[in-house]
Design a protein around this motif. Structure first.
Motif, mmCIF file in Angstrom:
data_model
loop_
_atom_site.group_PDB
_atom_site.id
_atom_site.type_symbol
_atom_site.label_atom_id
_atom_site.label_comp_id
_atom_site.label_asym_id
_atom_site.label_seq_id
_atom_site.Cartn_x
_atom_site.Cartn_y
_atom_site.Cartn_z
ATOM 1 N N UNK A 112 8.494 8.088 13.684
ATOM 2 C CA UNK A 112 7.045 8.173 14.219
ATOM 3 C C UNK A 112 7.433 8.203 15.834
ATOM 4 N N UNK A 113 6.699 9.016 16.661
ATOM 5 C CA UNK A 113 7.107 9.007 18.001
ATOM 6 C C UNK A 113 5.724 8.405 18.655
ATOM 7 N N UNK A 114 4.923 7.963 17.949
ATOM 8 C CA UNK A 114 3.623 7.272 18.505
ATOM 9 C C UNK A 114 2.995 6.890 17.124
ATOM 10 N N UNK A 115 1.885 5.824 17.635
ATOM 11 C CA UNK A 115 1.264 5.440 16.438
ATOM 12 C C UNK A 115 0.683 6.600 15.606
ATOM 13 N N UNK A 116 0.569 6.431 14.166
ATOM 14 C CA UNK A 116 0.103 7.677 13.569
ATOM 15 C C UNK A 116 -1.155 6.759 12.691
#
Length: 138
Positions: A112-116
């Motif tokens: 994950x490259x950001x909060x999902x």
């Protein structure tokens, strides 16, 4: 007790996708940096992509490689058997104009490259880990 149940460390599930066919959706909030399928230990079977040019494959069999294979130069990576496709094989590319929320490591782990948020579709840019599939046998 719940740590021993089959849903432990599962971050996503398959559902109908507004992007394309079947997609992968978060079943809980996923923090940035999470390895989404970190507990999927199945090896990728790398073979010479020329297998697609050889006779004996039906169009449907060939399409399995084109739809799910990871292309790296003269090699194509697939599960050991297409009956063993795990959830990660169904991650779609983002819709046009959208940015992927996953990246791939060299080992093809999806991070994950950001909060999902729970309910969000997981997406990745295929070009990040797989070269375009040539049009073979069509």
């Amino acid at each position: 007790m719940t740590a021993d149940l089959p849903h432990s460390d599962v971050h996503a599930r398959l559902k109908a996708s507004p992007i394309h066919g079947v997609g992968v959706f978060a079943i809980r909030d996923i923090p940035v940096g999470t390895s989404i399928f970190g507990n999927d230990r199945r090896a990728i079977n790398w073979m010479d992509a020329e297998v697609l040019d050889q006779g004996g494959l039906t169009n449907e069999e060939r399409q399995l490689y084109l739809d799910f294979g990871v292309r790296k130069g003269a090699l194509i990576g697939c599960p050991e058997n297409f009956n063993l496709l795990s959830v990660g094989w169904y991650v779609n590319q983002p819709a046009p104009g959208e940015t992927a929320n996953l990246i791939a490591t060299e080992q093809l782990d999806m991070i994950a490259v950001r909060d999902i948020a729970a309910g969000e579709e997981l997406t990745i840019s295929y070009a990040e880990f797989s070269e375009p599939q040539p049009q073979i046998g069509r």
